[in-house]
Design a protein around this motif. Structure first.
Motif, mmCIF file in Angstrom:
data_model
loop_
_atom_site.group_PDB
_atom_site.id
_atom_site.type_symbol
_atom_site.label_atom_id
_atom_site.label_comp_id
_atom_site.label_asym_id
_atom_site.label_seq_id
_atom_site.Cartn_x
_atom_site.Cartn_y
_atom_site.Cartn_z
ATOM 1 N N SER A 1 -0.397 -2.881 0.496
ATOM 2 C CA SER A 1 -0.799 -1.848 1.222
ATOM 3 C C SER A 1 -0.257 -2.121 2.724
ATOM 4 O O SER A 1 0.356 -1.186 3.536
ATOM 5 C CB SER A 1 -2.276 -1.787 1.806
ATOM 6 O OG SER A 1 -2.743 -2.980 2.324
ATOM 7 N N ILE A 2 0.052 -3.464 2.961
ATOM 8 C CA ILE A 2 0.713 -3.906 4.145
ATOM 9 C C ILE A 2 2.236 -3.993 3.818
ATOM 10 O O ILE A 2 3.017 -3.579 4.550
ATOM 11 C CB ILE A 2 0.332 -5.436 4.395
ATOM 12 C CG1 ILE A 2 -1.165 -5.469 4.871
ATOM 13 C CG2 ILE A 2 1.092 -5.947 5.585
ATOM 14 C CD1 ILE A 2 -1.708 -6.691 5.355
ATOM 15 N N LEU A 3 2.862 -4.471 2.870
ATOM 16 C CA LEU A 3 4.306 -4.714 2.628
ATOM 17 C C LEU A 3 4.676 -3.495 1.960
ATOM 18 O O LEU A 3 5.992 -3.180 2.435
ATOM 19 C CB LEU A 3 4.500 -5.980 1.764
ATOM 20 C CG LEU A 3 3.781 -7.249 2.047
ATOM 21 C CD1 LEU A 3 4.027 -8.313 1.165
ATOM 22 C CD2 LEU A 3 4.575 -7.756 3.389
ATOM 23 N N ILE A 4 4.169 -2.870 0.948
ATOM 24 C CA ILE A 4 4.951 -1.781 0.438
ATOM 25 C C ILE A 4 4.078 -0.278 0.540
ATOM 26 O O ILE A 4 4.226 0.703 -0.081
ATOM 27 C CB ILE A 4 5.127 -2.000 -0.920
ATOM 28 C CG1 ILE A 4 3.751 -2.091 -1.706
ATOM 29 C CG2 ILE A 4 6.252 -2.726 -1.055
ATOM 30 C CD1 ILE A 4 4.041 -2.199 -3.302
ATOM 31 N N MET B 1 -6.288 -9.273 -3.551
ATOM 32 C CA MET B 1 -5.436 -9.794 -2.486
ATOM 33 C C MET B 1 -4.135 -9.252 -2.899
ATOM 34 O O MET B 1 -3.368 -8.874 -2.033
ATOM 35 C CB MET B 1 -5.127 -11.386 -2.726
ATOM 36 C CG MET B 1 -6.179 -12.187 -2.419
ATOM 37 S SD MET B 1 -6.752 -12.117 -0.636
ATOM 38 C CE MET B 1 -7.964 -13.266 -0.514
ATOM 39 N N VAL B 2 -3.682 -8.635 -4.116
ATOM 40 C CA VAL B 2 -2.525 -7.904 -4.396
ATOM 41 C C VAL B 2 -2.595 -6.645 -3.789
ATOM 42 O O VAL B 2 -1.503 -6.184 -3.078
ATOM 43 C CB VAL B 2 -2.368 -7.752 -5.856
ATOM 44 C CG1 VAL B 2 -1.130 -6.795 -6.169
ATOM 45 C CG2 VAL B 2 -1.907 -9.342 -6.329
ATOM 46 N N LEU B 3 -3.736 -5.983 -3.707
ATOM 47 C CA LEU B 3 -3.901 -4.688 -3.134
ATOM 48 C C LEU B 3 -3.812 -4.758 -1.670
ATOM 49 O O LEU B 3 -3.172 -3.868 -1.042
ATOM 50 C CB LEU B 3 -5.363 -4.029 -3.545
ATOM 51 C CG LEU B 3 -5.702 -2.673 -3.193
ATOM 52 C CD1 LEU B 3 -4.654 -1.560 -3.676
ATOM 53 C CD2 LEU B 3 -6.852 -2.307 -3.375
ATOM 54 N N ILE B 4 -4.367 -5.846 -1.177
ATOM 55 C CA ILE B 4 -4.083 -5.892 0.462
ATOM 56 C C ILE B 4 -2.894 -6.013 0.911
ATOM 57 O O ILE B 4 -2.223 -5.266 1.884
ATOM 58 C CB ILE B 4 -5.124 -7.161 1.066
ATOM 59 C CG1 ILE B 4 -6.701 -6.626 0.484
ATOM 60 C CG2 ILE B 4 -4.900 -7.284 2.466
ATOM 61 C CD1 ILE B 4 -7.502 -7.779 1.084
ATOM 62 N N LEU B 5 -2.097 -6.993 0.174
ATOM 63 C CA LEU B 5 -0.798 -7.129 0.575
ATOM 64 C C LEU B 5 0.128 -6.050 0.255
ATOM 65 O O LEU B 5 1.081 -5.607 1.085
ATOM 66 C CB LEU B 5 -0.224 -8.318 -0.279
ATOM 67 C CG LEU B 5 -0.824 -9.742 0.290
ATOM 68 C CD1 LEU B 5 -0.450 -10.822 -0.848
ATOM 69 C CD2 LEU B 5 -0.134 -10.107 1.670
ATOM 70 N N TYR C 1 3.091 -13.759 -4.272
ATOM 71 C CA TYR C 1 3.945 -14.069 -5.220
ATOM 72 C C TYR C 1 4.166 -13.066 -6.165
ATOM 73 O O TYR C 1 5.310 -12.846 -6.643
ATOM 74 C CB TYR C 1 3.570 -15.469 -6.189
ATOM 75 C CG TYR C 1 4.290 -15.368 -7.380
ATOM 76 C CD1 TYR C 1 5.561 -15.993 -7.534
ATOM 77 C CD2 TYR C 1 3.437 -15.329 -8.574
ATOM 78 C CE1 TYR C 1 6.213 -16.030 -8.640
ATOM 79 C CE2 TYR C 1 4.018 -15.378 -9.918
ATOM 80 C CZ TYR C 1 5.453 -15.839 -9.903
ATOM 81 O OH TYR C 1 6.080 -16.050 -11.007
ATOM 82 N N LEU C 2 3.008 -12.436 -6.701
ATOM 83 C CA LEU C 2 3.332 -11.234 -7.654
ATOM 84 C C LEU C 2 4.155 -10.063 -7.092
ATOM 85 O O LEU C 2 4.945 -9.322 -7.750
ATOM 86 C CB LEU C 2 1.703 -11.034 -8.116
ATOM 87 C CG LEU C 2 0.960 -11.754 -8.960
ATOM 88 C CD1 LEU C 2 -0.324 -11.152 -9.042
ATOM 89 C CD2 LEU C 2 1.826 -11.898 -10.160
ATOM 90 N N ILE C 3 3.889 -9.731 -5.801
ATOM 91 C CA ILE C 3 4.655 -8.732 -5.225
ATOM 92 C C ILE C 3 6.132 -9.083 -4.935
ATOM 93 O O ILE C 3 6.878 -8.276 -5.297
ATOM 94 C CB ILE C 3 3.901 -8.378 -3.766
ATOM 95 C CG1 ILE C 3 2.820 -7.861 -4.198
ATOM 96 C CG2 ILE C 3 4.674 -7.352 -3.474
ATOM 97 C CD1 ILE C 3 1.667 -7.403 -2.696
ATOM 98 N N LEU C 4 6.291 -10.303 -4.534
ATOM 99 C CA LEU C 4 7.548 -10.639 -4.508
ATOM 100 C C LEU C 4 8.467 -10.685 -5.895
ATOM 101 O O LEU C 4 9.603 -10.325 -5.924
ATOM 102 C CB LEU C 4 7.807 -12.276 -3.794
ATOM 103 C CG LEU C 4 7.445 -12.063 -2.263
ATOM 104 C CD1 LEU C 4 7.374 -13.563 -1.841
ATOM 105 C CD2 LEU C 4 8.431 -11.259 -1.622
ATOM 106 N N VAL C 5 7.709 -11.213 -7.119
ATOM 107 C CA VAL C 5 8.385 -11.443 -8.149
ATOM 108 C C VAL C 5 8.800 -9.925 -9.001
ATOM 109 O O VAL C 5 9.699 -10.027 -10.009
ATOM 110 C CB VAL C 5 7.952 -12.429 -9.085
ATOM 111 C CG1 VAL C 5 6.662 -11.836 -9.826
ATOM 112 C CG2 VAL C 5 8.724 -13.136 -9.979
#
Length: 299
Positions: free
Chosen positions: A114-117, A108-112, A170-174
């Motif tokens: 790729s979209i967000l950053i 999930m971190v990888l997918i997010l 959450y991990l990406i935001l924090v």
């Protein structure tokens, strides 16, 4: 291997062991002694109190006004949606299913990311995402609809997916905040804010608990979830990060299903079927394909 690195490895292992055992211990309390949402209010309130107490011995820091929106987002995805969906899913499904699906968080971190950053996803990682999600779908589509103390397994498994997605966000935001503030500073504010966001959803189930008539067995298990799963695991991982790389720490998530499955079967809380075994194999293969390159580079 020097002593400090060995202690760091033992700390990371201990954190994963606590998480692994938690799948069965928390499950055993719901809904007999406490409903899942009421459990979350107990968890975030207890952790907030502990982190504020320990913050008395940590560096004193002021949060910049520009960082409060991000902190609010971290609390929502890390201490509200993440926790509510996981515990509700755990009340509906089984400890083995939860421990398998939780390992999808790196995917999930990888997918997010790729979209967000705009992080690049390679062909190997794409295949890993497909295989890992396929394993989760096997659990959702082919698990029996109802088991002992698991009234809606497919729905519970779907809630675990939302939990993994929320935790990944959450991990990406924090991440930027961890570079700017001390861990204790972040945790005391995140859990404090989470109390008030969770309150409207969790209050009714929390006050419905017959606190004065709880048996000792239920009390120590609740204490384990608050002190062990919510408080100690974070401190153990912080200690481990002083000596080990982040990728090494994240690899310990793969121990959780092994520990959770062994513990759940040993106490008779769950059983391993060929469907669960196949799903676990697909998830592990998928997560490995997503993380293998990063692991090799950092370690």
């Amino acid at each position: 291997m020097d002593n400090s690195r060995l202690l760091a490895i033992l700390a990371a292992f201990a954190a994963s062991a606590i998480y692994g055992v938690n799948h069965t211990i928390a499950k055993g309390l719901m809904p007999l002694y406490i409903e899942p949402f009421g459990f979350i209010l107990l968890r975030v309130t207890g952790a907030a109190i502990l982190f504020w107490i320990i913050s008395l011995f940590a560096p004193k820091e002021k949060i910049d006004n520009s960082d409060w929106p991000r902190i609010l987002g971290c609390a929502i995805f890390g201490m509200v949606i993440n926790m509510l969906f996981f515990f509700k899913g755990l009340s509906l499904s089984t400890p083995i299913n939860s421990s398998v699906i939780i390992t999808l968080s790196p995917v999930m971190v990888l997918i997010l990311a790729s979209i967000l950053i705009k992080e690049k996803i390679t062909l190997l990682k794409t295949l890993g995402i497909i295989i890992g999600m396929g394993g989760a779908l096997v659990l959702i589509l082919f698990s029996s609809g109802e088991n002992f103390n698991a009234p809606n397994v497919p729905l519970g498994n779907m809630l675990f997916i939302v939990n993994a997605f929320s935790y990944g966000l959450y991990l990406i935001l924090v991440k930027p905040l961890t570079k700017k503030y001390h861990a204790i500073t972040l945790m005391k504010w995140l859990f404090f804010i989470a109390i008030f966001i969770n309150l409207p959803v969790t209050y009714t189930e929390f006050v419905a608990v017959e606190w004065t008539s709880l048996p000792l067995d239920a009390v120590w298990k609740m204490g384990f979830v608050v002190l062990g799963t919510t408080f100690m695991t974070y401190l153990l991982n912080i200690y481990a990060l002083k000596q080990l790389s982040a990728s090494t720490i994240s690899a310990f998530i793969y121990l959780q299903p092994l520990i959770a499955i062994t513990f759940a079967i040993s106490v008779g809380a769950d059983k391993l079927t060929w469907i669960k075994g196949l799903a676990a194999a697909l998830v592990f293969i998928g997560v490995y394909m997503v993380s293998v390159r990063k692991t090799k580079i950092k370690n």
